[in-house]
Design a protein around this motif. Sequence first.
Motif, short mmCIF file in Angstrom:
data_model
loop_
_atom_site.label_atom_id
_atom_site.label_comp_id
_atom_site.label_asym_id
_atom_site.label_seq_id
_atom_site.Cartn_x
_atom_site.Cartn_y
_atom_site.Cartn_z
N ARG A 164 0.81 -1.21 0.00
CA ARG A 164 0.00 0.00 0.00
C ARG A 164 0.84 1.27 0.00
O ARG A 164 0.34 2.35 -0.32
N ALA A 165 2.10 1.16 0.38
CA ALA A 165 2.95 2.35 0.50
C ALA A 165 3.21 3.00 -0.85
O ALA A 165 3.31 2.32 -1.87
N GLN A 166 3.32 4.32 -0.85
CA GLN A 166 3.69 5.07 -2.04
C GLN A 166 5.22 5.21 -2.05
O GLN A 166 5.78 6.11 -1.42
N TRP A 167 5.88 4.35 -2.79
CA TRP A 167 7.33 4.29 -2.73
C TRP A 167 7.99 5.54 -3.27
O TRP A 167 9.11 5.90 -2.87
N ARG A 168 7.33 6.25 -4.18
CA ARG A 168 7.90 7.50 -4.69
C ARG A 168 7.94 8.57 -3.61
O ARG A 168 8.73 9.52 -3.68
N VAL A 169 7.09 8.42 -2.59
CA VAL A 169 7.08 9.34 -1.45
C VAL A 169 8.03 8.85 -0.37
O VAL A 169 8.81 9.62 0.21
N VAL A 170 7.99 7.55 -0.11
CA VAL A 170 8.76 6.96 0.98
C VAL A 170 10.26 6.93 0.70
O VAL A 170 11.08 7.24 1.57
N THR A 171 10.65 6.58 -0.53
CA THR A 171 12.06 6.35 -0.85
C THR A 171 12.96 7.56 -0.61
O THR A 171 13.99 7.43 0.06
N PRO A 172 12.63 8.77 -1.12
CA PRO A 172 13.54 9.90 -0.87
C PRO A 172 13.67 10.26 0.61
O PRO A 172 14.74 10.67 1.06
N ILE A 173 12.59 10.09 1.37
CA ILE A 173 12.66 10.36 2.81
C ILE A 173 13.64 9.40 3.47
O ILE A 173 14.50 9.80 4.26
N CYS A 174 13.52 8.12 3.13
CA CYS A 174 14.37 7.10 3.74
C CYS A 174 15.83 7.28 3.35
O CYS A 174 16.73 7.19 4.20
N VAL A 175 16.09 7.51 2.07
CA VAL A 175 17.47 7.67 1.60
C VAL A 175 18.14 8.86 2.29
O VAL A 175 19.29 8.78 2.74
#
Length: 241
Positions: A67-78
Amino acid sequence: MLSVGVAVAAFTAATAGGLVRGMSGFGGSLVMMPLLSMIASPKYVVAPVLLLEAFAVVPVLRHFIGRAQWRVVTPICVAAFAALPFGAYALFNADPSLVRRAIGFIVLLFALALPSGVRYEGPPRLPMSVALGLLSGVLLGGTGIGGPPVILYLLSGSSPSAITRANLMITVMAISVAALALLWVRGVLRVDGPMPLWLLAPGYVLGLSAGMRLFALVDERRFRRATLGFMVAIAAVTLLA
């Protein structure tokens, strides 16, 4: 060897953190970090708290991955991954009392900001995601509390609540695991340290189970207001101690 009084206080703090996490879905570290940092140096508290919080997410993680929006999650995590070492440097080199007061200040700020409706206005954008990720990484590495900036940021979006919750869970879990890896390298990820996991885990599990059961019986809005008031009181004590 922990005294009986210290052991009871630590167990109670872990139980309170688990109760809040079970009832509201967040806030375990916001309760445990300030309380436990008054018992032991924060650098020995961050690792067990992160482990307990990760434990709460693992059983339901598979429900959020799709369900996660990876385009939103990925830059935050990196961005958070890149900033973690800077926060960890402060955790290991700053005066413990200064770190403890920083923890209290973060908890106080979040407890006041959440009900006030303070949010980032607008859809998630890459520059803002990176900036929030950097801030979250520094805070998590330095205090064990990196979730508040991300929570306030992601709650501002127009995505359905199920997707927002998935984004939050995945982000917090990812940066927590990265922080644990960093703490393991630094040699403080231990189950038998000054704040032993074997003491905290039973209290946390007890509180988590009770919180999940009470969720259906207690008015959620009243509980959240009481929890935020409790956090303000904890933060005030931490800042004044």
